[in-house]
Design a protein around this motif. Structure first.
Motif, PDB file in Angstrom:
ATOM      1  N   ASP A 385     -10.803   6.858 -10.763  1.00 59.12           N
ATOM      2  CA  ASP A 385     -10.018   7.959 -10.201  1.00 59.12           C
ATOM      3  C   ASP A 385      -8.582   7.473  -9.947  1.00 59.12           C
ATOM      4  N   LYS A 386      -7.626   8.071 -10.641  1.00 58.70           N
ATOM      5  CA  LYS A 386      -6.218   7.646 -10.509  1.00 58.70           C
ATOM      6  C   LYS A 386      -5.648   7.953  -9.125  1.00 58.70           C
ATOM      7  N   ASP A 387      -6.271   8.911  -8.417  1.00 54.56           N
ATOM      8  CA  ASP A 387      -5.811   9.245  -7.065  1.00 54.56           C
ATOM      9  C   ASP A 387      -6.635   8.548  -5.976  1.00 54.56           C
ATOM     10  N   TYR A 388      -7.385   7.524  -6.365  1.00 51.91           N
ATOM     11  CA  TYR A 388      -8.309   6.846  -5.435  1.00 51.91           C
ATOM     12  C   TYR A 388      -7.564   6.313  -4.205  1.00 51.91           C
ATOM     13  N   LEU A 389      -6.410   5.679  -4.400  1.00 55.14           N
ATOM     14  CA  LEU A 389      -5.665   5.089  -3.278  1.00 55.14           C
ATOM     15  C   LEU A 389      -5.221   6.152  -2.283  1.00 55.14           C
ATOM     16  N   ALA A 390      -4.673   7.239  -2.786  1.00 59.09           N
ATOM     17  CA  ALA A 390      -4.176   8.308  -1.907  1.00 59.09           C
ATOM     18  C   ALA A 390      -5.315   8.947  -1.121  1.00 59.09           C
ATOM     19  N   LYS A 391      -6.441   9.181  -1.792  1.00 62.60           N
ATOM     20  CA  LYS A 391      -7.588   9.804  -1.125  1.00 62.60           C
ATOM     21  C   LYS A 391      -8.147   8.921  -0.010  1.00 62.60           C
ATOM     22  N   LYS A 392      -8.062   7.617  -0.191  1.00 61.73           N
ATOM     23  CA  LYS A 392      -8.578   6.673   0.810  1.00 61.73           C
ATOM     24  C   LYS A 392      -7.499   6.251   1.799  1.00 61.73           C
ATOM     25  N   GLN A 393      -6.302   6.891   1.667  1.00 68.92           N
ATOM     26  CA  GLN A 393      -5.164   6.553   2.526  1.00 68.92           C
ATOM     27  C   GLN A 393      -4.812   5.061   2.426  1.00 68.92           C
ATOM     28  N   LEU A 394      -4.754   4.596   1.174  1.00 69.88           N
ATOM     29  CA  LEU A 394      -4.418   3.198   0.883  1.00 69.88           C
ATOM     30  C   LEU A 394      -3.042   3.120   0.245  1.00 69.88           C
ATOM     31  N   GLU A 395      -2.398   1.949   0.384  1.00 73.01           N
ATOM     32  CA  GLU A 395      -1.108   1.739  -0.255  1.00 73.01           C
ATOM     33  C   GLU A 395      -0.947   0.270  -0.619  1.00 73.01           C
ATOM     34  N   TRP A 396      -0.150   0.034  -1.661  1.00 72.69           N
ATOM     35  CA  TRP A 396       0.206  -1.338  -2.020  1.00 72.69           C
ATOM     36  C   TRP A 396       1.316  -1.781  -1.081  1.00 72.69           C
ATOM     37  N   ASN A 397       1.246  -3.025  -0.624  1.00 73.24           N
ATOM     38  CA  ASN A 397       2.266  -3.557   0.266  1.00 73.24           C
ATOM     39  C   ASN A 397       2.426  -5.054   0.018  1.00 73.24           C
ATOM     40  N   ASN A 398       3.536  -5.424  -0.644  1.00 66.82           N
ATOM     41  CA  ASN A 398       3.813  -6.834  -0.931  1.00 66.82           C
ATOM     42  C   ASN A 398       2.644  -7.528  -1.635  1.00 66.82           C
ATOM     43  N   GLY A 399       2.121  -6.864  -2.627  1.00 65.09           N
ATOM     44  CA  GLY A 399       1.051  -7.451  -3.416  1.00 65.09           C
ATOM     45  C   GLY A 399      -0.330  -7.325  -2.799  1.00 65.09           C
ATOM     46  N   GLN A 400      -0.392  -6.680  -1.640  1.00 65.44           N
ATOM     47  CA  GLN A 400      -1.682  -6.463  -0.982  1.00 65.44           C
ATOM     48  C   GLN A 400      -1.982  -4.972  -0.904  1.00 65.44           C
ATOM     49  N   VAL A 401      -3.231  -4.669  -0.648  1.00 67.66           N
ATOM     50  CA  VAL A 401      -3.625  -3.280  -0.422  1.00 67.66           C
ATOM     51  C   VAL A 401      -3.933  -3.129   1.063  1.00 67.66           C
ATOM     52  N   ARG A 402      -3.369  -2.081   1.673  1.00 68.19           N
ATOM     53  CA  ARG A 402      -3.675  -1.851   3.077  1.00 68.19           C
ATOM     54  C   ARG A 402      -3.956  -0.370   3.311  1.00 68.19           C
ATOM     55  N   GLN A 403      -4.743  -0.111   4.342  1.00 62.61           N
ATOM     56  CA  GLN A 403      -5.067   1.273   4.694  1.00 62.61           C
ATOM     57  C   GLN A 403      -4.174   1.713   5.845  1.00 62.61           C
ATOM     58  N   LEU A 404      -3.658   2.921   5.740  1.00 62.81           N
ATOM     59  CA  LEU A 404      -2.716   3.430   6.737  1.00 62.81           C
ATOM     60  C   LEU A 404      -3.405   3.644   8.082  1.00 62.81           C
ATOM     61  N   PRO A 405      -2.636   3.537   9.202  1.00 60.17           N
ATOM     62  CA  PRO A 405      -3.213   3.804  10.521  1.00 60.17           C
ATOM     63  C   PRO A 405      -3.716   5.244  10.616  1.00 60.17           C
ATOM     64  N   GLY A 406      -4.698   5.439  11.489  1.00 55.27           N
ATOM     65  CA  GLY A 406      -5.230   6.792  11.682  1.00 55.27           C
ATOM     66  C   GLY A 406      -6.700   6.772  11.999  1.00 55.27           C
ATOM     67  N   LYS A 407      -7.249   7.931  12.297  1.00 54.68           N
ATOM     68  CA  LYS A 407      -8.641   8.009  12.726  1.00 54.68           C
ATOM     69  C   LYS A 407      -9.625   7.638  11.627  1.00 54.68           C
ATOM     70  N   ASN A 408      -9.182   7.730  10.369  1.00 52.18           N
ATOM     71  CA  ASN A 408     -10.084   7.369   9.263  1.00 52.18           C
ATOM     72  C   ASN A 408      -9.947   5.921   8.820  1.00 52.18           C
ATOM     73  N   ASN A 409      -9.043   5.198   9.453  1.00 54.82           N
ATOM     74  CA  ASN A 409      -8.870   3.791   9.122  1.00 54.82           C
ATOM     75  C   ASN A 409     -10.164   3.035   9.425  1.00 54.82           C
ATOM     76  N   SER A 410     -10.555   2.133   8.530  1.00 57.87           N
ATOM     77  CA  SER A 410     -11.822   1.413   8.691  1.00 57.87           C
ATOM     78  C   SER A 410     -11.850   0.548   9.943  1.00 57.87           C
ATOM     79  N   LEU A 411     -10.659   0.204  10.476  1.00 59.80           N
ATOM     80  CA  LEU A 411     -10.601  -0.569  11.721  1.00 59.80           C
ATOM     81  C   LEU A 411     -10.529   0.334  12.940  1.00 59.80           C
ATOM     82  N   GLY A 412     -10.554   1.645  12.700  1.00 65.14           N
ATOM     83  CA  GLY A 412     -10.472   2.572  13.809  1.00 65.14           C
ATOM     84  C   GLY A 412      -9.074   2.620  14.392  1.00 65.14           C
TER      85      GLY A 412
END
Length: 526
Positions: A385-412
């Motif tokens: 799925d080409k939109d996989y990152l956006a749907k999971k609220q993920l982004e590339w950041n300095n060569g890493q993948v991170r999930q954006l803050p929010g209630k759906n973040n895996s770290l809460g």
């Protein structure tokens, strides 16, 4: 001439008696003077010590400490006097014979030799020098087994990375000089849980001696027992709970009443189960674990207690997590100030047994995703799925993948960091339903906290600028904010499948990572 001789002898006796009378006419019979026996002195120097270890190489582990000890004593014997072995030596031997009471199945490498020293029915063929040295080595052997347990290399191979208790041989040396107790003194204190488990071991050994408990018999299609049900199995449950003290009186009734349900709920509570108003097959299975297996569990956890430095529990404030219990505790001034259920790592991604210093609380955190998860989950997802990152609220950041803050973040909404090479930390989670399960081993290794906001409030209690309202606002801000604790808090993540709580109740937990079996094997082999 003969009569004159008799007269002289009789006169001598009369004069002697007369001269030794007191004013009360009491005759004092004088004892012959006895020569005082010289104090026993046996020279035990470096040469005799070296020769001893050439003869008894299995004890070479203690050679350096033994040499120091005799040097301090002035190369004189420690355990012998003119009468034989001093009383403290006999006390030591009795302690050694009582090793099973310490949960140990251990035998001194030269057991036959040491028995000859103390057993009256056996002949001691050792020289005085070797006798004294053999007892000294028994002393260090006992201290090592009871107060230290397996060496650090072994415990690390068992993935136990908590700070190890250091065995201070000097303390034990001082005990010899003062003929004082070799256990439970202020300087050789053990982790307090050790003593509690030792008492439980006595109780369960007594239960075993009296025949243990019988298996509870239910049919293959058994579903549950509830209030008012009648069955032979209910009377068996009643007897089983009476034996371990969960039921105070055994009416022997085969009818399930409120007294039995209450006792079963108490049993469930102390075996890592959620108390219910019915008796399920899983409860029967738990009750049918035989007493000998429970004893093994107690012994295994007594060994783990030997590895814990008792100084850890004296801290003014610290956090502890017991993996098999799935619980987190904040201890302050020796009292439990906060408790939260937790989720720990799966069998494939075990939570590490180690310690750290909590330094940061991060509100509305990003989740920087580990490379292993990127490889196993994210890249396959992106391929589909080409939109996989956006749907999971993920982004590339300095060569890493991170999930954006929010209630759906895996770290809460908040995470708690105690920097470590294992990359383990505590955090909130959006998957709240997992906390309702009895077995909560689901994470990738980090510890998910059921009550994260309350934990933050507890840790920031002494900072008046961080009110519960401000904490809640920061958690929901959607923007990452770091807070540095004014004082670092020690964190200890341990693994105990048997634990005596502060009310004196023994609790047994499932061996979620299957660590007990390998340890009991080591203990019985040794």
């Amino acid at each position: 001439m003969k009569s004159f001789s008799k007269f002289l002898i009789l006169s001598f006796v009369i004069i002697t008696i007369s001269c030794n009378k007191t004013n009360k006419d009491t005759i004092i019979l004088k004892k012959p003077l006895q020569k005082e026996t010289a104090e026993l002195k046996i020279a035990i120097d470096s040469n005799t010590i070296s020769k001893f270890y050439q003869t008894y190489p299995k004890l070479a582990l203690y050679q350096a400490e033994v040499f120091k000890l005799y040097k301090k004593q002035g190369t004189k014997q420690l355990w012998l006097d003119n009468k034989g072995v001093v009383e403290f030596g006999n006390t030591l031997f009795n302690k050694y014979r009582g090793l099973p009471d310490e949960g140990l199945k251990a035998s001194f490498p030269y057991n036959e030799k040491i028995n000859q020293v103390f057993e009256r029915t056996l002949e001691n063929k050792l020289s005085q020098i070797d006798t004294d040295l053999m007892i000294t080595n028994l002393y260090f052997y006992y201290a090592e087994k009871v107060f230290h347990g397996f060496d650090e290399k072994t415990t690390q191979s068992l993935e136990w990375l908590l700070p190890r208790k250091k065995l201070n041989y000097q303390v034990f040396s001082d005990s010899i000089f003062h003929n004082s107790a070799i256990s439970d003194s202020k300087k050789n204190k053990m982790f307090s849980q050790y003593y509690k488990l030792r008492e439980v071991l006595k109780q369960y050994r007594e239960i075993e001696k009296n025949g243990g408990w019988k298996a509870i018999e239910v049919s293959n299609d058994f579903k549950n027992f509830k209030l008012g049900d009648s069955a032979v199995g209910i009377a068996q449950i009643r007897e089983r709970l009476y034996i371990t003290g969960d039921l105070k009186e055994n009416s022997k009734s085969a009818v399930c009443d409120t007294v039995l349900i209450s006792a079963v709920k108490n049993y469930e509570l102390h075996h890592g189960k959620t108390p219910k108003n019915i008796i399920l097959p899983e409860h029967i299975k738990e009750m049918n674990v035989n007493v000998s297996d429970r004893i093994k569990t107690i012994i295994v956890n007594m060994e783990r207690c030997r590895w814990i430095d008792p100084e850890l529990e004296k801290g003014k404030e610290f956090i502890e997590v017991n993996i098999p219990e799935f619980k987190l505790y904040v201890i302050r001034d020796g009292e439990i100030s906060f408790i939260s259920p937790v989720v720990v790592g799966k069998a494939m991604t075990k939570t590490v047994i180690f310690s750290g210093m909590m330094q940061y609380i991060v509100f509305s955190p990003y989740w920087v995703i580990p490379q292993s998860i990127i490889n196993q989950e994210i890249k396959p997802g992106m391929a589909k799925d080409k939109d996989y990152l956006a749907k999971k609220q993920l982004e590339w950041n300095n060569g890493q993948v991170r999930q954006l803050p929010g209630k759906n973040n895996s770290l809460g909404l908040v995470k708690f960091l105690f920097p470590n090479s294992n990359n383990i930390y505590f955090h909130d989670t959006p998957a709240k339903s997992l906390f309702e399960r009895e077995n909560r081993a689901f994470s990738h290794g980090c510890v998910r906290v059921a009550k994260p906001k309350e934990l933050a409030v507890e840790l920031l209690k002494n900072d008046p600028s961080w009110t519960p309202e401000r904490i809640d606002k920061a958690m929901h801000a959607g923007k990452e904010k770091w807070y540095t604790l004014k004082k670092k808090v020690p964190v200890y993540i341990g693994y105990f499948t048997a634990w005596v709580d502060r009310n004196g109740n023994v609790n047994f937990y499932d061996d979620v990572y299957q660590r007990d079996e390998s340890l009991i094997k080591l203990l019985t082999e040794k």
